[in-house]
Design a protein around this motif. Structure first.
Motif, PDB file in Angstrom:
ATOM      1  N   ASP A 183       4.833   1.080  -0.873  1.00 44.00           N
ATOM      2  CA  ASP A 183       6.017   0.976  -1.529  1.00 44.00           C
ATOM      3  C   ASP A 183       5.456   0.177  -2.868  1.00 44.00           C
ATOM      4  N   PRO A 184       6.157   0.512  -4.123  1.00 48.17           N
ATOM      5  CA  PRO A 184       5.516   0.058  -5.139  1.00 48.17           C
ATOM      6  C   PRO A 184       6.523  -1.281  -5.411  1.00 48.17           C
TER       7      PRO A 184
ATOM      8  N   LYS B  90      -1.299  -2.818  -8.237  1.00 56.06           N
ATOM      9  CA  LYS B  90      -0.497  -3.986  -7.601  1.00 56.06           C
ATOM     10  C   LYS B  90      -0.098  -3.900  -6.289  1.00 56.06           C
ATOM     11  N   LYS B  91       0.356  -2.634  -5.841  1.00 55.86           N
ATOM     12  CA  LYS B  91       0.733  -2.376  -4.543  1.00 55.86           C
ATOM     13  C   LYS B  91      -0.559  -2.212  -3.383  1.00 55.86           C
ATOM     14  N   ASP B  92      -1.474  -2.325  -3.874  1.00 53.59           N
ATOM     15  CA  ASP B  92      -2.552  -2.199  -2.757  1.00 53.59           C
ATOM     16  C   ASP B  92      -3.187  -3.704  -2.873  1.00 53.59           C
TER      17      ASP B  92
ATOM     18  N   GLY C 232       0.890  -1.249   0.200  1.00 49.40           N
ATOM     19  CA  GLY C 232       0.122   0.002   0.079  1.00 49.40           C
ATOM     20  C   GLY C 232       0.931   1.421   0.096  1.00 49.40           C
TER      21      GLY C 232
ATOM     22  N   SER D   5       1.827 -10.841  -9.286  1.00 47.69           N
ATOM     23  CA  SER D   5       2.776  -9.812  -9.046  1.00 47.69           C
ATOM     24  C   SER D   5       2.388  -8.898  -7.984  1.00 47.69           C
ATOM     25  N   THR D   6       1.408  -9.191  -7.240  1.00 51.89           N
ATOM     26  CA  THR D   6       0.837  -8.099  -6.203  1.00 51.89           C
ATOM     27  C   THR D   6       1.903  -8.410  -4.958  1.00 51.89           C
TER      28      THR D   6
ATOM     29  N   THR E 291       6.623  -4.577  -4.841  1.00 50.02           N
ATOM     30  CA  THR E 291       5.759  -5.914  -4.158  1.00 50.02           C
ATOM     31  C   THR E 291       6.576  -6.933  -4.129  1.00 50.02           C
TER      32      THR E 291
END
Lengths: 577, 291
Positions: free
Chosen positions: A415-416, B55-57, A413, B75-76, A418
């Motif tokens: 940092d990009p 993806k980051k969420d 939520g 890829s999440t 993952t």
């Protein structure tokens, strides 16, 4: 000469009520006047009824332990008298309800007072018996009644009628003592009126956690850790946090791991049985390199054991428990005051080194209160978790193999970068790779962090030394035994023995250099601990190759300074013989 | 120079470029050919792409088992935990950050056996996660032992005389526990399943999607389900708990679709709203209670 450092013990059936609260009220009133207090309590394991006792040591000088035996014994009933008379010191005072207790008149100073009868017939207020006793205590031992009156007023400020009845009982008790011919020499004297804090170990751990930024707590009720859960349930919502009463201890630690993974400092607290259930998840946190703080307030085991009694029996489990090789940090606070610092350090170490940190407290430390100086928040190094600064999502390696083993941790939520947090052995990205080479490289990576911790904790903060250097006898203790050891060392030194003590706060890894220096400066080493197997002595033997003398107590009660002092004399007398 | 609206539109356009491919990690699934879980995985990619979730969420949490490998193929963000504890791990994540989209994916062993103690609590609390149970009625990873949902009489390596335990009924379990979105899908009907996943993710509260996802290797039930599945009746009222329970326990047919939906406050939102005002923690103020 009056004795102004003494121990009062109060015993009775909890069904009557007031045993613990009488002691607590006396303690708080004394502490507010500047007296140093050190309490000890045990509850019955029964839900209602059963024998309970409370003890407080009061002095106008610093006190570090519960003291030896008791000087003043207040018995609500015959059972209390029978159970505690053997602990009453020579020259001690017995105060008893003269209609309910028939003492044997074996040399103690006795004040038999018909408490219940007075409360019933003269005050028409049987429930005020314990307040009546408070008044008697104040009159007999020199506690100004104004401080007790203030407490009664506060407690019943919304119930005027009860307030008046309680105040009347208190004053009646105080006046009653004017008709007693005082034969003992116990008298409190004056204190410095300096404001101190009265906290329990659990209070100090909770305050330390909140101060450290802990904003998620999950726990399952268990004695003696439940009040950490209860306090967190009240406090966390005020500071933007959440407290979860989990369905079991596995869920508690699992959710703490989830919260930390999602970027929040998180903690759980339990006792032995719950700690056993958490073991598999402790390994997961270490494998996934997720910072978590686990408080284990040890109690007597195994199995359900003696839930309300102390034991230092979970050290092996904390250091060695779980399947597979995995690093974890084990800290043991040495006093109520130290509970705060150790908790703050636990959060810092967990975040910096990304692994589980276990705080090994115990039943006596959880529930006893001490008057402590204002909490010292100086000198804490800033310890934060490493974040993936600048790495592109494609290049990001959550479990990067590097020199020190600490690799960057991304937050969902935020940092990009993952990644998947794995329980399987994994490559640098976190994806399952079950080859021998990867497993070896990753195991070494995880343990490299523990080597950094070893350097980090080899300091005075984590292994303070006390007493003579060099010494004929060195005592190495851990956890809540510190105060009794310190007072025993003081007594021995007053008698001319050369004695020293070291009390490490970090038990895994060990502060190796400081321990070796200490051991070298002492002719012989003694390790007192409240367990049967000599778990810390065993750990030291394994880690340092030393074979200390052992001193083990397993009755569910803490060491007294006298017991340790007697052992010092025994060891050194033997050495001189 | 772009206006604020223009910038927002540009950002939206960028997000809208997320395709199924973007949600794939690049790791090839380790499942056997014919495994139902392939269908569930591709439906999951599709649902996420249709919802255009960054993806980051998104966090995919799992336990142990064949289906619990799912996070590695995404890829999440993901969390591959220990056996049975996916729901409490997801609970901690959601309680800390309620804005994340959390999917809990696992099998019948993970959620109905070793983790069954957590399932009713997550449902009763109404934690806003989407729990996808890939039910193959066998233990695939450990190779063909019986599971809590195996049929009576099923002979397996661990039940050589046949299963004598009544199978658990996951949909009924979810309904009685207080789940606020309860559905069933079939891995061989990926389009319908994508629709259910999308609805489950959009639902605010605990969504349970029971997916019949056969194990081609150890307990091939494709024929059985091809024969027994049927959609919930036309015009099904998703607000009727009693009727949902009746169809959840019937043994003649295996119904697909949304059994039940309910609007109930979400635990993590309520838990963050106990206090109207959130204060900074000030140690000196806090310690006053001990003076």
């Amino acid at each position: 000469m009056p004795r102004d450092d003494f121990v009062i013990r109060i015993g009775g059936d909890t069904a009557i009520g007031g045993v613990i609260s009488t002691g607590e009220n006396f303690t708080v009133a004394a502490a507010r006047l500047g007296f140093r207090t050190f309490t000890f309590r045990t509850y019955p394991a029964e839900i209602k009824g059963g024998h309970a006792w409370f003890q407080v040591r009061i002095s106008n000088r610093p006190v570090y332990s519960l003291g030896d035996g008791c000087d003043i014994l207040i018995t609500f009933d015959q059972e209390a008298y029978e159970l505690h008379k053997a602990d009453l010191n020579e020259g001690g005072v017995l105060i008893y309800d003269s209609n309910l207790v028939a003492p044997e008149h074996d040399g103690f100073i006795e004040y038999g007072i018909p408490f219940q009868k007075i409360a019933r017939e003269e005050l028409d207020f049987v429930r005020g018996t314990n307040v009546l006793i408070l008044g008697v205590m104040a009159g007999l031992f020199g506690l100004p009644p104004a401080s007790l009156e203030e407490m009664v007023r506060n407690r019943y400020k919304r119930r005027a009628e009860l307030m008046e009845k309680n105040l009347e009982a208190l004053r009646h008790g105080f006046e009653y003592t004017k008709g007693i011919q005082k034969q003992d020499k116990f008298w409190l004297g004056t204190a410095d009126h300096i404001a101190r804090l009265i906290m329990s170990g659990n209070d100090a751990i909770t305050a330390g956690a909140l101060h450290s930024g802990c904003r998620y707590f999950a726990g399952y009720p268990i004695t003696p850790a439940s009040d950490i859960l209860e306090t967190m349930a009240v406090q966390l919502p005020r500071f933007g946090g959440v407290c979860l009463q989990a369905e079991d201890e596995m869920a508690a630690l699992a959710s703490v791991i989830g919260a930390s993974y999602a970027g929040t400092r998180a903690m759980t607290a339990t006792s032995g049985p719950g700690f056993s259930l958490m073991t598999e998840l402790m390994g997961l946190a270490s494998m996934g390199e997720i910072p978590v703080v686990i408080v284990n307030a040890q109690r007597s085991g195994p199995s359900t054991g003696m839930p309300t009694k102390l034991e230092q029996g979970d050290l092996f489990h904390a250091i060695y428990g779980g399947h597979g090789d995995f690093p974890r940090i084990v800290l043991a606070p040495a006093s109520v005051q130290n509970c705060f610092r150790v908790t703050v350090l636990a959060f810092g170490l967990a975040e910096k080194y990304q692994m589980p940190v276990i705080i090994l407290s115990d039943q006596s430390l959880s529930h006893r209160t001490e008057t402590i100086e204002q909490v010292n928040v100086e000198g804490f190094p800033v310890m934060e978790r490493l974040r993936p600064d600048g790495a592109t999502p494609e290049d990001y390696l959550r479990y990067q193999l590097n020199d020190n083993g600490i690799s960057p941790m991304a937050i969902p939520g935020v940092d990009p970068q993952t990644y998947v947090s794995p329980g399987l052995e994994h490559d640098e990205r976190g994806h399952p790779r079950l080859s021998a080479g990867i497993h070896e490289a990753m195991t070494k990576k995880r343990f490299r962090k523990l080597e950094l911790v070893r350097d980090h904790i080899d300091t005075e903060e984590f292994a303070p030394r006390y007493g003579d250097e060099p010494a004929e006898l060195g005592i190495i203790g851990w956890g809540a035994t510190q105060g009794s050891i310190r007072e025993a060392v003081d007594r021995a030194r007053e008698k001319g023995y050369k004695v020293a003590a070291m009390h490490p706060r970090c038990l895994n890894p060990l502060p190796e250099k400081r321990l070796r220096e200490f051991i070298e400066s002492c002719e012989r080493i003694l390790v007192p601990e409240c367990n049967y197997q000599g778990q810390f002595a065993h750990h030291m033997a394994a880690e340092l190759g030393v074979q200390p003398m052992r001193m083990n107590k397993i009755g569910g009660l803490p060491f007294t300074p006298g017991e340790i002092f007697a052992k010092i004399e025994e060891v050194l007398a033997h050495a001189y013989a | 120079m772009p206006t604020r609206d223009g910038a927002q539109a540009a950002a939206t356009a960028e997000i809208e470029t997320l395709t199924i491919k973007d949600y794939k990690s690049g790791d090839k699934p380790v499942w056997c050919p014919g495994c139902g879980d392939f269908g569930v995985l591709s439906a999951t990619y599709k649902a996420l792409a249709q919802l255009q979730l960054p993806k980051k969420d998104v966090v995919v949490v799992s336990g142990i088992g064949c289906s619990s490998r799912t996070p590695y193929f995404m890829s999440t963000y993901g969390f591959h935990g220990v056996h049975g504890r996916s729901l409490p791990i997801a609970t901690g994540i959601k309680l800390t950050n309620p804005d994340l989209t959390v999917l809990v994916m696992g099998g019948d062993g993970d959620l109905m056996a070793i983790g069954a103690g957590h399932f009713p609590h997550a449902a009763a609390r109404n934690i806003d996660v989407t729990c996808v149970m890939m039910d193959n009625q066998t233990y695939g990873l450990t190779k063909a032992q019986a599971s809590p949902t195996s049929f009576i009489g099923h002979k397996s390596k661990s039940t050589p005389y046949g299963v004598i335990t009544k199978p658990m009924r996951p949909v009924m379990f979810a309904l009685t526990s207080g789940a606020t979105f309860v559905a069933r899908g079939y891995s061989a009907k990926p389009n319908d399943l994508t629709q259910l996943l999308q609805q489950g993710i959009e639902h605010k509260g605990f969504s349970f999607i029971h997916v019949q996802s056969p194990c081609a290797e150890f307990f091939n039930t494709y024929d059985y389900y091809d024969e027994h599945i049927t959609n919930l009746p036309e015009g099904w009222n998703t607000q009727n708990l009693e009727k949902a329970m009746a169809l959840a326990t019937t043994e003649e047919k295996v119904h697909l679709g949304v059994f039940y939906e309910e609007d109930r406050p979400v635990f993590e939102r309520t838990a963050h709203e106990f206090e109207a005002q959130i204060n900074e923690f000030v140690l000196d103020d806090y310690l006053k209670r001990f003076a």
